[in-house]
Design a protein around this motif. Structure first.
Motif, PDB file in Angstrom:
ATOM      1  N   ARG A  52     -34.967   3.536  -3.331  1.00 43.42           N
ATOM      2  CA  ARG A  52     -36.312   3.865  -3.784  1.00 43.42           C
ATOM      3  C   ARG A  52     -37.317   3.492  -2.695  1.00 43.42           C
ATOM      4  O   ARG A  52     -36.948   2.969  -1.643  1.00 43.42           O
ATOM      5  N   ALA A  53     -38.605   3.762  -2.971  1.00 38.98           N
ATOM      6  CA  ALA A  53     -39.653   3.445  -2.002  1.00 38.98           C
ATOM      7  C   ALA A  53     -40.924   3.026  -2.719  1.00 38.98           C
ATOM      8  O   ALA A  53     -41.185   3.447  -3.850  1.00 38.98           O
ATOM      9  N   ASN A  59     -40.722   9.475   1.050  1.00 36.16           N
ATOM     10  CA  ASN A  59     -40.474   9.461   2.495  1.00 36.16           C
ATOM     11  C   ASN A  59     -41.178  10.640   3.147  1.00 36.16           C
ATOM     12  O   ASN A  59     -41.103  11.760   2.651  1.00 36.16           O
ATOM     13  N   ALA A  60     -41.850  10.355   4.276  1.00 35.04           N
ATOM     14  CA  ALA A  60     -42.552  11.400   5.014  1.00 35.04           C
ATOM     15  C   ALA A  60     -41.870  11.725   6.339  1.00 35.04           C
ATOM     16  O   ALA A  60     -42.486  12.259   7.248  1.00 35.04           O
ATOM     17  N   GLY A  61     -40.591  11.375   6.449  1.00 33.86           N
ATOM     18  CA  GLY A  61     -39.853  11.706   7.657  1.00 33.86           C
ATOM     19  C   GLY A  61     -40.030  10.683   8.755  1.00 33.86           C
ATOM     20  O   GLY A  61     -40.163   9.485   8.510  1.00 33.86           O
ATOM     21  N   ILE A  98     -27.999   6.423  -5.777  1.00 32.17           N
ATOM     22  CA  ILE A  98     -28.976   7.132  -6.602  1.00 32.17           C
ATOM     23  C   ILE A  98     -30.315   7.073  -5.899  1.00 32.17           C
ATOM     24  O   ILE A  98     -30.819   5.989  -5.601  1.00 32.17           O
ATOM     25  N   SER A  99     -30.906   8.213  -5.609  1.00 33.89           N
ATOM     26  CA  SER A  99     -32.244   8.250  -5.014  1.00 33.89           C
ATOM     27  C   SER A  99     -33.276   8.389  -6.124  1.00 33.89           C
ATOM     28  O   SER A  99     -33.180   9.286  -6.968  1.00 33.89           O
ATOM     29  N   ALA A 100     -34.258   7.480  -6.118  1.00 35.73           N
ATOM     30  CA  ALA A 100     -35.369   7.523  -7.071  1.00 35.73           C
ATOM     31  C   ALA A 100     -36.596   7.987  -6.310  1.00 35.73           C
ATOM     32  O   ALA A 100     -37.150   7.245  -5.501  1.00 35.73           O
ATOM     33  N   VAL A 101     -37.025   9.214  -6.555  1.00 37.34           N
ATOM     34  CA  VAL A 101     -38.008   9.887  -5.695  1.00 37.34           C
ATOM     35  C   VAL A 101     -39.334  10.082  -6.413  1.00 37.34           C
ATOM     36  O   VAL A 101     -39.380  10.673  -7.498  1.00 37.34           O
TER      37      VAL A 101
END
Length: 249
Positions: A52-53, A59-61, A98-101
């Motif tokens: 997660r973030a 994420n902006a790359g 698991i990606s939490a976006v």
């Protein structure tokens, strides 16, 4: 700032990326994330990883300003290697990721999410690859894991984004929830996986990777070669400089 590892009960590891203002990762950020993923997966107590973030977007790359400040190509080579390692670490993590976006997931974010096992997203999440507009290529490998082939091509050429809801309709996003319930939803899925026999889950991850029709590591590395070509022509430097001027305006 950086990537933080939190080990929770039941073998759930939460990796949180925090690089203000938009989680555009510098060279070190990509390598740190790769290391955190490898360390988490190497721990025999880990049963599932939630990626997660913090902040407005997932994420902006890559950090375009870091590249623009380099008079040569050292940073470009380094960040491409960092992205490769981070995407590879997601894919090769021996337990499900698991990606939490939330918010924006673009550029390198697509590489992370496309290589993950399960995606949970907030209802304000959007996904896309603005690489062509930045004088670069890459991560079409991973976008093609999220959307059908012709949709991927249209998105890649135009820089068009899609919503979490659209990806849910395609079956790529597992759940769409309100932003304030995102982590909870990801942890619910993680707990379901963590409750299974850990050896069976690790073998299941290896088996699923083994039957993948595309070698994602090789495919992405092939894409990166064209990014290097574009940079050697000088066109990428010119586009990045224009991007920097637009940011300052």
């Amino acid at each position: 700032m950086g990537t933080h590892i939190e080990r929770r009960d039941g073998g759930i590891v939460v990796l949180t990326v925090d690089h203000p203002p938009v989680n555009a990762l510098p060279v070190k950020g990509w390598f740190d994330l790769a290391e955190a993923l490898r360390d988490s997966g190497a721990d025999p107590q880990t049963r599932v990883v939630v990626l997660r973030a913090e902040g407005r977007g997932f994420n902006a790359g890559v950090d375009i300003k870091e590249l623009a400040a380099d008079p040569g190509h050292d940073k470009l080579v380094a960040v491409n290697n960092g992205c490769y390692e981070a995407f590879k670490a997601v894919y090769e993590c021996p337990v499900p990721v698991i990606s939490a976006v939330q918010g924006f997931c673009v550029g390198g974010g697509i590489g992370l999410v496309g290589n993950s096992d399960v995606i949970v997203a907030s209802d304000d999440a959007t996904f896309g690859l603005p690489e062509v507009d930045r004088g670069a290529l890459g991560a079409a490998t991973h976008l093609s894991r999220l959307v059908p082939q012709h949709m991927m091509r249209a998105m890649f050429y135009t820089g068009q984004t899609v919503t979490a809801g659209q990806l849910a309709e395609l079956g790529s996003v597992h759940r769409v929830v309100a932003r304030d319930g995102l982590l909870e939803a990801a942890l619910e899925v993680a707990a379901d996986i963590a409750a299974k026999n850990p050896l069976v889950i690790r073998k299941a991850k290896a088996a699923l990777n083994g039957i993948d029709p595309v070698d994602v590591n090789r495919s992405y590395r092939f894409e990166q070669g064209f990014t290097f070509e574009l940079n050697l022509t000088g066109v990428s430097d010119a586009i990045r400089a224009e991007f920097g001027r637009d940011e300052e305006a």
